[in-house]
Design an enzyme around this catalytic site. Sequence first.
Site, PDB file in Angstrom:
ATOM      1  N   ARG A 183       0.838  -1.203   0.000  1.00 15.08           N
ATOM      2  CA  ARG A 183       0.000   0.000   0.000  1.00 15.08           C
ATOM      3  C   ARG A 183       0.867   1.245   0.000  1.00 15.08           C
ATOM      4  O   ARG A 183       0.577   2.219  -0.697  1.00 15.08           O
ATOM      5  CB  ARG A 183      -0.935  -0.020   1.206  1.00 15.08           C
ATOM      6  N   ASP A 233     -12.902  -3.355  -3.321  1.00 18.52           N
ATOM      7  CA  ASP A 233     -13.754  -2.913  -2.222  1.00 18.52           C
ATOM      8  C   ASP A 233     -15.196  -2.893  -2.695  1.00 18.52           C
ATOM      9  O   ASP A 233     -15.455  -2.775  -3.896  1.00 18.52           O
ATOM     10  CB  ASP A 233     -13.339  -1.515  -1.734  1.00 18.52           C
ATOM     11  N   TYR A 239     -23.774   3.366   2.957  1.00 17.34           N
ATOM     12  CA  TYR A 239     -22.624   4.269   2.771  1.00 17.34           C
ATOM     13  C   TYR A 239     -23.002   5.483   1.912  1.00 17.34           C
ATOM     14  O   TYR A 239     -22.528   6.591   2.138  1.00 17.34           O
ATOM     15  CB  TYR A 239     -21.456   3.510   2.125  1.00 17.34           C
TER      16      TYR A 239
HETATM   17  O1  1CP Z   1      -6.307   1.250   4.838  1.00 18.54           O
HETATM   18  C1  1CP Z   1      -6.494   0.343   4.012  1.00 18.54           C
HETATM   19  O2  1CP Z   1      -5.570  -0.319   3.525  1.00 18.54           O
HETATM   20  C2  1CP Z   1      -7.886   0.111   3.565  1.00 18.54           C
HETATM   21  C3  1CP Z   1      -8.561  -0.961   4.335  1.00 18.54           C
HETATM   22  C4  1CP Z   1      -9.456  -1.724   3.371  1.00 18.54           C
HETATM   23  C5  1CP Z   1      -9.178  -2.965   2.782  1.00 18.54           C
HETATM   24  C6  1CP Z   1      -7.959  -3.817   2.959  1.00 18.54           C
HETATM   25  C7  1CP Z   1     -10.698  -1.279   2.873  1.00 18.54           C
HETATM   26  C8  1CP Z   1     -11.357   0.007   3.142  1.00 18.54           C
HETATM   27  N1  1CP Z   1     -11.179  -2.227   2.001  1.00 18.54           N
HETATM   28  C9  1CP Z   1     -10.290  -3.281   1.925  1.00 18.54           C
HETATM   29  C10 1CP Z   1     -10.385  -4.456   1.056  1.00 18.54           C
HETATM   30  C11 1CP Z   1     -11.660  -5.176   1.000  1.00 18.54           C
HETATM   31  N2  1CP Z   1     -12.894  -4.678   1.325  1.00 18.54           N
HETATM   32  C12 1CP Z   1     -11.830  -6.499   0.538  1.00 18.54           C
HETATM   33  C13 1CP Z   1     -10.732  -7.276  -0.152  1.00 18.54           C
HETATM   34  C14 1CP Z   1     -10.483  -8.656   0.104  1.00 18.54           C
HETATM   35  C15 1CP Z   1      -9.423  -8.957   1.110  1.00 18.54           C
HETATM   36  O3  1CP Z   1      -8.959  -8.068   1.833  1.00 18.54           O
HETATM   37  O4  1CP Z   1      -9.020 -10.112   1.125  1.00 18.54           O
HETATM   38  C16 1CP Z   1     -13.189  -6.819   0.679  1.00 18.54           C
HETATM   39  C17 1CP Z   1     -13.864  -8.142   0.381  1.00 18.54           C
HETATM   40  C18 1CP Z   1     -13.840  -5.656   1.153  1.00 18.54           C
HETATM   41  C19 1CP Z   1     -15.284  -5.548   1.341  1.00 18.54           C
HETATM   42  C20 1CP Z   1     -15.823  -4.441   2.157  1.00 18.54           C
HETATM   43  N3  1CP Z   1     -15.481  -3.116   2.167  1.00 18.54           N
HETATM   44  C21 1CP Z   1     -16.945  -4.597   3.007  1.00 18.54           C
HETATM   45  C22 1CP Z   1     -17.722  -5.873   3.142  1.00 18.54           C
HETATM   46  C23 1CP Z   1     -16.987  -6.882   3.948  1.00 18.54           C
HETATM   47  C24 1CP Z   1     -16.920  -6.623   5.402  1.00 18.54           C
HETATM   48  O5  1CP Z   1     -15.816  -6.755   5.952  1.00 18.54           O
HETATM   49  O6  1CP Z   1     -17.974  -6.353   6.003  1.00 18.54           O
HETATM   50  C25 1CP Z   1     -17.221  -3.355   3.575  1.00 18.54           C
HETATM   51  C26 1CP Z   1     -18.313  -3.010   4.574  1.00 18.54           C
HETATM   52  C27 1CP Z   1     -16.301  -2.418   3.040  1.00 18.54           C
HETATM   53  C28 1CP Z   1     -16.245  -0.958   3.286  1.00 18.54           C
HETATM   54  C29 1CP Z   1     -14.910  -0.588   3.758  1.00 18.54           C
HETATM   55  N4  1CP Z   1     -13.834  -0.402   2.942  1.00 18.54           N
HETATM   56  C30 1CP Z   1     -12.719  -0.159   3.691  1.00 18.54           C
HETATM   57  C31 1CP Z   1     -13.100  -0.204   5.058  1.00 18.54           C
HETATM   58  C32 1CP Z   1     -12.175   0.017   6.207  1.00 18.54           C
HETATM   59  C33 1CP Z   1     -14.465  -0.507   5.084  1.00 18.54           C
HETATM   60  C34 1CP Z   1     -15.320  -0.731   6.303  1.00 18.54           C
HETATM   61  C35 1CP Z   1     -15.800   0.555   6.854  1.00 18.54           C
HETATM   62  C36 1CP Z   1     -16.872   0.338   7.897  1.00 18.54           C
HETATM   63  O7  1CP Z   1     -16.658  -0.413   8.859  1.00 18.54           O
HETATM   64  O8  1CP Z   1     -17.935   0.933   7.739  1.00 18.54           O
END
Ligand code: 1CP
Length: 341
Positions: A27, A64, A141
């Site tokens: 990243r 995402d 969102y």
């Molecule tokens: O700072 C960083 O590096 C960003 C953190 C991050 C990551 C690693 C975000 C921001 N998204 C992701 C990747 C991601 N998001 C994956 C990839 C697969 C993997 O990591 O193996 C997936 C499947 C998601 C899906 C996602 N994004 C969901 C649904 C799944 C879940 O965990 O409930 C949701 C709700 C999001 C929104 C989101 N994007 C990022 C964050 C931190 C969040 C959650 C925010 C919140 O809690 O409201």
Amino acid sequence: MRQPVDRTPVWMMRQAGRYLPEYRASREHAGDFLSLCKNADFACEVTLQPLERYPLDAAILFSDILTIPDAMGLGLYFETGEGPKFERTVRNQADVDALHQPNANTDLGYVMKAVSTIRSALDGRVPLIGFSGSPWTLATYMVEGGSSKDFRHIKAMLYSQPEVLHALLGKLADSVTDYLNAQIEAGAQAVQIFDTWGGVLGHSVYAPFSLDYMHRIVKGLKRSHQGQPVPVILFTKGGGQWLEAMAATGADALGLDWTTSLGDARQRVGGQVALQGNMDPSVLYAAPDRIREEVERILAEYGKGSGHVFNLGHGIHQFVDPEHAGAFVEAVTELSPKYHR
Ligand code: 1CP
């Protein structure tokens, strides 16, 4: 799905991410999170990182759920240390009308490129799972403008302008269907719909505002590609009381969080769908022996036979020690064969 296996397959929700030092390095190299998602080589690199550490049985596309609202024109951004945010929100019918209906292969072409790049890099090693958010979860969102604790604006909309929310959810259901079908065509071998916030809905509004739109998506998906079935997994966090209705959508598998008993779930819907889950990701804060004990408990709770894909009940937390994630995967691979003999 539910084919006989020698041991219980395992992967982890959010398996590529901040708990891995190599992810943090990538990243930093890419500049920020969205640049990782938008560059197919970086997305491929981080998708493969957990597979290089652990003997996982699936890869999940690194992307995402918020790519769709971004492509609809809301302007997604991340501030370091904070969750996702949108420059614009959706609060009324005019806002819904102004949303762009994205073309999955052009507006979201970077995701399809990531899928095909990852698929070739995997070279048949393990299947690749594609994913999307559910319409309801995406809408939270879009209406709130980011993450929320109380879902104030979207719940106000649900109870005072339900027709506006239905218009938004309908647009999202069409976009998600196109998006997942494009991922399947680009090489995703299974798809998961993340309904992370379905569980905050009241009992009487879960079906009309979340489940019915996921059902519409399931009906619109290509269920096989190049002669291979493409399983669909539905995951409503906090959805344990709705499993029968979720299974009735025709999904192949249901994701379960840790608030539901896997044994009860198997009795209720195990004849219809595979079950995925459901260890509390917080167990990974405990020592490897305790993790192993919990894995054994969950395996025993499901009992003998196929139809269980081991997973966490939600995404792995960023402060987990990568060695503990390794202990989890190892425990599943070592302890599960006796349940398949
Ligand atoms: O700072 C960083 O590096 C960003 C953190 C991050 C990551 C690693 C975000 C921001 N998204 C992701 C990747 C991601 N998001 C994956 C990839 C697969 C993997 O990591 O193996 C997936 C499947 C998601 C899906 C996602 N994004 C969901 C649904 C799944 C879940 O965990 O409930 C949701 C709700 C999001 C929104 C989101 N994007 C990022 C964050 C931190 C969040 C959650 C925010 C919140 O809690 O409201």
